[in-house]
Motif scaffolding. Structure first.
Motif, PDB file in Angstrom:
ATOM      1  N   ILE A  18       0.841  -1.207   0.000  1.00 29.65           N
ATOM      2  CA  ILE A  18       0.000   0.000   0.000  1.00 29.65           C
ATOM      3  C   ILE A  18       0.874   1.255   0.000  1.00 29.65           C
ATOM      4  N   MET A  19       1.970   1.227   0.765  1.00 35.99           N
ATOM      5  CA  MET A  19       2.860   2.385   0.800  1.00 35.99           C
ATOM      6  C   MET A  19       3.534   2.616  -0.551  1.00 35.99           C
ATOM      7  N   ILE A  20       3.909   1.545  -1.233  1.00 41.02           N
ATOM      8  CA  ILE A  20       4.510   1.700  -2.565  1.00 41.02           C
ATOM      9  C   ILE A  20       3.504   2.295  -3.544  1.00 41.02           C
ATOM     10  N   LEU A  21       2.259   1.805  -3.482  1.00 40.07           N
ATOM     11  CA  LEU A  21       1.214   2.373  -4.338  1.00 40.07           C
ATOM     12  C   LEU A  21       1.005   3.853  -4.025  1.00 40.07           C
ATOM     13  N   THR A  22       1.095   4.204  -2.739  1.00 40.02           N
ATOM     14  CA  THR A  22       0.998   5.617  -2.358  1.00 40.02           C
ATOM     15  C   THR A  22       2.115   6.428  -3.009  1.00 40.02           C
ATOM     16  N   GLY A  23       3.333   5.891  -2.969  1.00 41.29           N
ATOM     17  CA  GLY A  23       4.464   6.586  -3.589  1.00 41.29           C
ATOM     18  C   GLY A  23       4.271   6.777  -5.089  1.00 41.29           C
ATOM     19  N   ILE A  24       3.739   5.757  -5.770  1.00 37.59           N
ATOM     20  CA  ILE A  24       3.507   5.870  -7.207  1.00 37.59           C
ATOM     21  C   ILE A  24       2.456   6.934  -7.499  1.00 37.59           C
ATOM     22  N   LEU A  25       1.379   6.956  -6.686  1.00 38.26           N
ATOM     23  CA  LEU A  25       0.342   7.971  -6.876  1.00 38.26           C
ATOM     24  C   LEU A  25       0.867   9.377  -6.591  1.00 38.26           C
ATOM     25  N   VAL A  26       1.699   9.506  -5.554  1.00 40.00           N
ATOM     26  CA  VAL A  26       2.282  10.815  -5.245  1.00 40.00           C
ATOM     27  C   VAL A  26       3.190  11.272  -6.380  1.00 40.00           C
ATOM     28  N   SER A  27       3.883  10.330  -7.023  1.00 42.55           N
ATOM     29  CA  SER A  27       4.743  10.709  -8.153  1.00 42.55           C
ATOM     30  C   SER A  27       3.923  11.251  -9.311  1.00 42.55           C
ATOM     31  N   ARG A  28       2.688  10.783  -9.452  1.00 45.02           N
ATOM     32  CA  ARG A  28       1.826  11.321 -10.508  1.00 45.02           C
ATOM     33  C   ARG A  28       1.321  12.723 -10.165  1.00 45.02           C
ATOM     34  N   LEU A  29       1.232  13.025  -8.857  1.00 43.25           N
ATOM     35  CA  LEU A  29       0.750  14.338  -8.423  1.00 43.25           C
ATOM     36  C   LEU A  29       1.886  15.358  -8.334  1.00 43.25           C
ATOM     37  N   ALA A  30       2.950  14.984  -7.613  1.00 39.55           N
ATOM     38  CA  ALA A  30       4.050  15.920  -7.364  1.00 39.55           C
ATOM     39  C   ALA A  30       5.149  15.833  -8.410  1.00 39.55           C
TER      40      ALA A  30
END
Length: 533
Positions: A18-30
């Motif tokens: 879940i944390m890795i998926l969070t990082g991937i989603l944050v990379s799409r935002l930031a």
């Protein structure tokens, strides 16, 4: 390692996904540059977390239960207070030092001054997390076994939800500031601040959750006056506490330290290049992210097998332990080979679907270093076995040697080869290959296992190559008609089923190999349907 411990480790792996998926989603935002800015803060946060919390829950739990078993209620209460106070003060000191030194660390060490505010907002979470983890250890010692599992999963879910919320809010504000000041990197910086705020809020909620459950489920113990007199000083309690944590703490520290060192070497080799910041963000999001998800999926499958192996060892049934351990190597290799093949063959499609802005670089990294999934899976399995059987010093020495090799290789590649960001991939492959060879050797000496090369390696490798060809043709056939996303999913699903069928037809599985393995019932049913099991 009992069933409860197996479930706890599986829950920890799920929270990691879940944390890795969070990082991937944050990379799409930031953006990828935002991930690089965030990584500086996360690395320092992680260092404090490892120093204060790795092995802390198990150590506190064991010490409390040992004293309760002996009727030493006063010693148990004193040990709780001593450890809690020590953890509180040490984490407060470390977090305070990093908070005050955030600007010079980011500006002069990593040469990323925009990480300053991200680190300053994130680092108080390390202090809160230490309080939470220590409280969980005390609660587990008093009988609340499920608390650790719940907090691991809830923390990752909270961070995922709040990251999406706060990153969007702060990025909108950062866009306005960037437009006024003419500095486009402010958008990435404010996105990173949003992530830090999300982690801080999540840790506060988890802390409240832990204190509420611990207070509600606290069992009444005998009064301290009913137990034996206090005989242990604070020094004795801390010595016992760190005797359990010590070597494991250094192992985790040596594994983790290669990440900040890699960024440090990159920033030193290319001090004026902003493109390298985007490239490092791709390395973390695409290579480490996608590879990490597949690694954790395989590790979830292997934990029950490792637990069974250790159970047989405790009963001195060496032959059964050896067979179960070999089964773990086989099952882990089968899954890891398929995932490695999928990453290699579908690297371009994965890059264009998940990382469209940097699809070519993601393609290069995944195609070049996909075999690291297999290497890390074996390393985790061997290392966990050696650690749980008391051979921690061997694992520490191996990891230390691999770190030295990786750092030397990285320095040479950055200075001589011109590989730039791919130097991190090559160095990691070399270090993990060395680690797998050494840990495999020491595990062989411990169990005297014999490698069945045909069953463990050659047949799965042959079928994985065929699966790779199928993935290539399925992708080319479905993508023009169904689009990239659906075609990628169907490619994974169809090739995975055909991969398992191929292994079953070649008699690579035995019925006893699949007992107690996640997904084993599906494979068994498939084999019985095909009349090959």
């Amino acid at each position: 390692m009992n069933r409860t411990e197996v479930k706890r480790r599986q829950a920890l792996a799920i929270s990691g996904i879940i944390m890795i998926l969070t990082g991937i989603l944050v990379s799409r935002l930031a953006g990828f540059r935002g991930i690089t800015y965030i990584s500086v803060a996360v690395f320092l946060y992680g260092m404090v977390d490892i120093l204060m919390n790795v092995g802390s829950v198990n150590a506190v739990t064991r010490l409390i239960r040992l004293r309760y078993t002996k009727g030493q209620y006063r010693n148990a209460e004193k040990m709780k207070k001593d450890v809690f106070l020590f953890q509180l003060l040490c984490s407060l000191f470390l977090s305070g030092v990093i908070f005050l030194a955030a600007r010079p660390i980011c500006t002069y060490v990593f040469r990323l001054p925009l990480s300053n505010l991200i680190l300053a907002v994130l680092i108080p979470s390390a202090f809160i997390r230490t309080v939470t983890v220590t409280k969980i250890g005390i609660a587990r010692g008093e009988g609340l076994e499920s608390l650790s599992v719940l907090t691991d999963v809830f923390r990752s879910i909270f961070i995922l939800i709040f990251s999406l919320l706060f990153c969007n809010v702060f990025i909108r504000y950062g866009t306005k500031v960037s437009g006024l000041l003419g500095e486009e990197n402010f958008v990435a910086m404010y996105g990173g601040i949003g992530f830090s705020v999300a982690v801080l809020v999540s840790e506060l909620l988890v802390l409240l959750f832990v204190f509420f459950l611990a207070a509600a489920g606290n069992r009444k113990r005998k009064n301290a006056a009913d137990g034996m007199r206090t005989t242990h000083s604070m020094g004795d309690n801390l010595k016992a506490y760190y005797s359990i944590r010590g070597i494991l703490l250094f192992i985790c520290l040596m594994v983790f330290v290669t990440f900040p060192l890699g960024l440090l070497f990159l920033c030193k080799a290319y001090p004026e290049s902003e493109q390298i910041l985007d490239s490092y963000g791709v390395f973390l999001s695409a290579y480490c992210g996608l590879g990490g998800i597949f690694i954790l999926l395989v590790v979830i499958v292997m934990f029950p097998i490792l637990g069974s192996c250790l159970g047989f060892l405790r009963k001195d049934e060496l032959r059964y332990a050896r067979n179960v351990f070999q089964n773990g190597v086989h099952i882990g290799s089968v899954y890891a080979m398929f995932f490695s093949t999928f990453l290699m063959v579908e690297s371009h499609r994965l890059g264009s679907v998940f990382f469209p802005e940097q699809s070519e670089l993601a393609d290069k990294m995944l195609k070049t270093g996909s075999v690291i999934v297999l290497l890390i899976v074996l390393n985790v399995y061997f290392a966990e076995f050696l650690i749980l059987t008391g051979k921690k010093a061997i694992v520490l020495g191996t990891v230390l040697l691999a770190d030295i090799v990786q750092i030397v290789a990285l320095a040479i590649l950055l200075n001589k080869s011109g590989a730039e960001i791919l130097s991190l991939v090559y160095a990691a492959l070399l270090a993990n290959l060395l680690t797998a060879a050494l840990l495999g050797f020491f595990t062989h000496r411990r169990l005297r296992i014999g490698m069945m090369w045909m069953q463990f390696l050659l047949i799965p490798l042959f079928v994985a190559c065929i699966a790779g060809l199928l993935q290539f043709f399925i992708d080319r056939f479905f993508t023009p008609h169904l689009g990239e996303n659906l075609a990628l999913f169907l490619c994974f699903l169809i090739s995975g089923i055909l991969y398992l069928i191929g292994l079953l037809v070649l008699r690579n599985f035995r019925m006893q190999d699949l007992e107690g393995v996640p997904g084993g019932k599906f494979i068994s049913a498939l084999g019985q349907m095909l009349h090959v099991l």
